[in-house]
Design an enzyme around this catalytic site. Structure first.
Site, mmCIF file in Angstrom:
data_model
loop_
_atom_site.group_PDB
_atom_site.id
_atom_site.type_symbol
_atom_site.label_atom_id
_atom_site.label_comp_id
_atom_site.label_asym_id
_atom_site.label_seq_id
_atom_site.Cartn_x
_atom_site.Cartn_y
_atom_site.Cartn_z
ATOM 1 N N CYS A 10 43.233 13.962 -25.153
ATOM 2 C CA CYS A 10 42.028 14.736 -24.965
ATOM 3 C C CYS A 10 41.045 14.529 -26.115
ATOM 4 O O CYS A 10 41.376 14.584 -27.274
ATOM 5 C CB CYS A 10 42.527 16.148 -24.733
ATOM 6 N N GLU A 31 34.692 15.552 -21.218
ATOM 7 C CA GLU A 31 35.528 14.642 -20.442
ATOM 8 C C GLU A 31 36.191 15.313 -19.242
ATOM 9 O O GLU A 31 36.507 16.505 -19.275
ATOM 10 C CB GLU A 31 36.657 14.100 -21.330
ATOM 11 N N CYS A 90 36.107 23.069 -29.193
ATOM 12 C CA CYS A 90 37.043 24.184 -29.035
ATOM 13 C C CYS A 90 37.103 24.979 -30.329
ATOM 14 O O CYS A 90 37.005 24.417 -31.412
ATOM 15 C CB CYS A 90 38.424 23.626 -28.695
ATOM 16 N N CYS A 136 45.035 18.198 -32.349
ATOM 17 C CA CYS A 136 44.151 17.941 -31.206
ATOM 18 C C CYS A 136 42.816 17.345 -31.648
ATOM 19 O O CYS A 136 42.137 17.888 -32.518
ATOM 20 C CB CYS A 136 43.915 19.245 -30.443
ATOM 21 N N CYS A 185 41.692 16.799 -14.008
ATOM 22 C CA CYS A 185 41.804 17.593 -15.228
ATOM 23 C C CYS A 185 40.384 17.883 -15.709
ATOM 24 O O CYS A 185 39.604 16.964 -15.950
ATOM 25 C CB CYS A 185 42.578 16.770 -16.257
ATOM 26 N N CYS A 190 43.462 23.458 -33.105
ATOM 27 C CA CYS A 190 44.843 22.973 -33.268
ATOM 28 C C CYS A 190 44.855 21.713 -34.133
ATOM 29 O O CYS A 190 43.999 20.832 -33.976
ATOM 30 C CB CYS A 190 45.461 22.671 -31.906
HETATM 31 N N1 SAH Z 1 43.119 24.495 -24.671
HETATM 32 C C1 SAH Z 1 44.089 24.456 -23.656
HETATM 33 C C2 SAH Z 1 43.846 23.393 -22.608
HETATM 34 C C3 SAH Z 1 43.318 22.082 -23.091
HETATM 35 S S1 SAH Z 1 44.390 21.127 -24.115
HETATM 36 C C4 SAH Z 1 45.481 24.309 -24.240
HETATM 37 O O1 SAH Z 1 45.599 24.048 -25.438
HETATM 38 O O2 SAH Z 1 46.428 24.490 -23.478
HETATM 39 C C5 SAH Z 1 45.485 20.480 -22.895
HETATM 40 C C6 SAH Z 1 46.807 19.969 -23.434
HETATM 41 O O3 SAH Z 1 46.620 18.752 -24.176
HETATM 42 C C7 SAH Z 1 47.518 20.964 -24.344
HETATM 43 O O4 SAH Z 1 48.828 21.226 -23.916
HETATM 44 C C8 SAH Z 1 47.489 20.232 -25.657
HETATM 45 O O5 SAH Z 1 48.555 20.597 -26.434
HETATM 46 C C9 SAH Z 1 47.512 18.766 -25.267
HETATM 47 N N2 SAH Z 1 47.129 17.868 -26.335
HETATM 48 C C10 SAH Z 1 46.151 18.029 -27.249
HETATM 49 N N3 SAH Z 1 46.152 16.990 -28.122
HETATM 50 C C11 SAH Z 1 47.138 16.162 -27.748
HETATM 51 C C12 SAH Z 1 47.645 14.910 -28.247
HETATM 52 N N4 SAH Z 1 47.106 14.315 -29.296
HETATM 53 N N5 SAH Z 1 48.700 14.361 -27.598
HETATM 54 C C13 SAH Z 1 49.229 14.943 -26.493
HETATM 55 N N6 SAH Z 1 48.807 16.103 -25.983
HETATM 56 C C14 SAH Z 1 47.765 16.711 -26.604
HETATM 57 FE FE1 SF4 Z 2 41.617 23.725 -28.155
HETATM 58 FE FE2 SF4 Z 2 42.805 21.348 -28.333
HETATM 59 FE FE3 SF4 Z 2 44.070 23.532 -29.166
HETATM 60 FE FE4 SF4 Z 2 43.693 23.172 -26.515
HETATM 61 S S1 SF4 Z 2 44.944 21.898 -27.868
HETATM 62 S S2 SF4 Z 2 43.364 25.050 -27.719
HETATM 63 S S3 SF4 Z 2 41.692 22.129 -26.584
HETATM 64 S S4 SF4 Z 2 42.177 22.697 -30.058
#
Ligand code: SAH
Ligand code: SF4
Length: 355
Positions: free
Chosen positions: A344, A87, A120, A127, A113, A124
Site C-alpha cells: 500500500c 490508490e 493516514c 506502512c 481494494c 504505523c
Molecule cells: N488502515 C487500515 C486499512 C488499510 S491498510 C488497516 O490498517 O487495517 C491495509 C492492510 O495493509 C493492513 O492490514 C496493513 O497492515 C497492511 N500493510 C501495510 N503496509 C504493509 C506492508 N509493507 N506489507 C504488507 N502489508 C502491509
Molecule cells: Fe494507516 Fe497504514 Fe496503519 Fe492502515 S496500516 S492504519 S493505512 S498507517
C-alpha cells in the site's frame, strides 16, 4: 471542488432532482453504463444536464497510472478534482474455469481494494502510506467512484458480482461518516447493488469506532489489523495502540454484530524476527479464544528505507501450522502483485516520488 453525483444515495438525489424517474435514469448511466460525465447521458434533456453540470460532476476520478501484474492484479493511481491522488487495486481472486467441452463452469472472481483517505493519521511504522502523513479524507463519492472506475476499466459488467475490501490507503474508521455513506451507496438496488456481506472494512483497531460502526448495523464484515499479541510490540508498530490497546479491541470485536455464519478476520502482518516466532503464535491462540475468528497471515512487503524484513516462508508455514493445530482457521495471504508496486502506497510513491 464540485460535489459528485456519486456522493448521494438515490433517495437524496430524488430530493434534489425532479422528476424522480430522471434520477433512476442517471443512476443507470452512472452505475450500469459507467458514464463519466453528463455528455454520455443520452436520454437526459440537454437543459437538465446543463443545470446539473453547474453544480455537480459525475465521476470525480481520473486514472493517472496503472501497473499490471502477471497474476492479474492491477494497481491504479487515481486523481481527484483537487489534483490529490490515491490508490485502488483490482484483484483477481479466482481464475475462470472451463470444462473439457469448453463450457464456462464459473467466471473469474474479483475483489476491489479501495482507499478511504489520502495518507493516514495512524502512523504505523511498517506502512508506506503513513510516511507521507495525512492529507485529507475521501468523500463518499470518491470512495464509490473507485469501484466504478475500476469496473469500467476492466469492462466488468454492472451485474457481475464483486467484493470490496477497504484496505487501501487510510484508516476507514477515521472517516466513518463518508465510509458509512459509501457502504450504503454501494448497496443501492438500482446502482451497483453490492451487498454489505460483500464489503469488508479493515481497521487498525480504533475500538470506540468499531463500536460505532457496529451500532450503525450496516451488515459489513470487519477485519482487524492485529499484527502483534502484546501491547509493547503493537504500540511500536501501531502508535495509537496506546489509546486503543489489544484488550479494548478484543472487547469491541465481541460486541460487534456479525452474521452467525461468518468469522471476524484478524490480519497478522508477519515481520521477520519481530512477531514470527511460535511463542507469538501461542499467545495469539489464547487471545482469540472464544471468538469466531479467522487469521490471515500477511508477509511483510519490504520497500526502500524500511527497517523491517520479510519473514521466511518456512517460519510463516510453521506459524500457520501452529494456529491450525490449535483449532484456529488460518490462511496465508498469497502476495498478489509481488512483481508490481504491491504494498500500500508504493505506486503513489513511485509515480510522484513525493514521500
Ligand atoms: N488502515 C487500515 C486499512 C488499510 S491498510 C488497516 O490498517 O487495517 C491495509 C492492510 O495493509 C493492513 O492490514 C496493513 O497492515 C497492511 N500493510 C501495510 N503496509 C504493509 C506492508 N509493507 N506489507 C504488507 N502489508 C502491509
Ligand atoms: Fe494507516 Fe497504514 Fe496503519 Fe492502515 S496500516 S492504519 S493505512 S498507517
Amino acid at each position: 471542488m464540485k460535489p459528485s453525483l456519486m456522493d448521494y444515495t438515490q433517495k437524496e438525489l430524488m430530493q434534489m432532482i425532479k422528476p424522480s424517474f430522471r434520477v433512476k435514469q442517471i443512476f443507470g448511466w452512472m452505475y450500469h453504463q459507467y458514464a463519466s460525465d453528463f455528455d454520455a447521458m443520452k436520454n437526459i434533456p440537454k437543459s437538465m444536464k446543463a443545470e446539473l453540470s453547474e453544480k455537480f460532476v459525475v465521476n470525480p476520478l481520473t486514472i493517472v497510472n496503472k501497473e499490471e501484474s502477471s497474476d492479474g492484479t492491477i494497481k491504479y493511481l487515481l486523481q481527484m478534482q483537487d489534483g490529490k491522488t490515491m490508490e485502488a487495486v483490482w484483484l483477481k481472486m479466482k481464475e475462470e474455469e472451463i470444462d473439457c467441452d469448453g463450457e464456462l463452469v464459473h467466471e473469474a472472481r474479483y475483489t476491489i481494494c479501495v482507499s478511504t483517505q489520502v495518507g493516514c493519521k495512524v502512523g504505523c511504522s511498517f506502512c508506506l502510506t503513513a510516511k507521507g502523513g495525512f492529507t485529507r479524507d475521501l468523500t463518499a463519492g470518491e470512495i464509490v467512484a473507485q469501484v466504478v472506475t475500476l469496473k469500467k476499466d476492466n469492462e466488468h459488467k454492472h451485474n457481475r458480482k464483486i467484493n470490496i475490501v477497504y484496505m487501501g490507503m487510510g484508516e476507514p474508521l477515521d472517516n466513518l461518516d463518508n465510509l458509512a455513506k459509501a457502504i450504503q451507496i454501494f448497496k443501492e438496488d438500482d446502482g451497483l447493488c453490492i451487498g454489505a456481506k460483500r464489503q469488508t472494512v479493515s481497521t487498525s483497531g480504533l475500538s470506540t469506532k468499531i463500536d460505532k460502526l457496529g451500532e450503525m448495523d450496516l451488515g459489513v464484515h470487519i477485519a482487524i489489523s492485529l499484527h502483534a499479541v502484546d501491547d509493547e510490540l503493537r504500540s511500536e508498530l501501531i502508535p495509537m495502540n496506546k489509546a486503543h490497546n489489544i484488550n479494548s479491541i478484543i472487547e469491541a470485536v465481541k460486541r460487534f454484530p456479525i452474521d452467525t455464519r461468518k468469522r471476524v478476520m484478524f490480519e497478522y502482518l508477519v515481520i521477520k524476527d519481530k512477531n514470527d516466532d511460535l511463542g507469538s503464535a501461542k499467545k495469539l491462540v489464547k487471545l482469540l479464544h472464544g471468538i469466531k475468528a479467522k487469521v490471515n497471515l500477511i508477509f511483510f512487503n519490504p520497500y526502500e528505507g524500511t527497517e523491517y524484513d520479510r519473514p521466511s516462508r518456512k517460519d510463516m508455514i510453521a506459524f500457520q501450522e501452529y494456529l491450525v493445530n490449535h483449532g484456529l482457521l488460518c490462511t496465508i495471504r498469497d502476495s498478489k502483485g509481488m512483481d508490481i508496486s504491491a504494498a500500500c502506497g508504493q505506486l503513489k510513491e513511485k509515480t510522484e516520488g513525493e514521500i
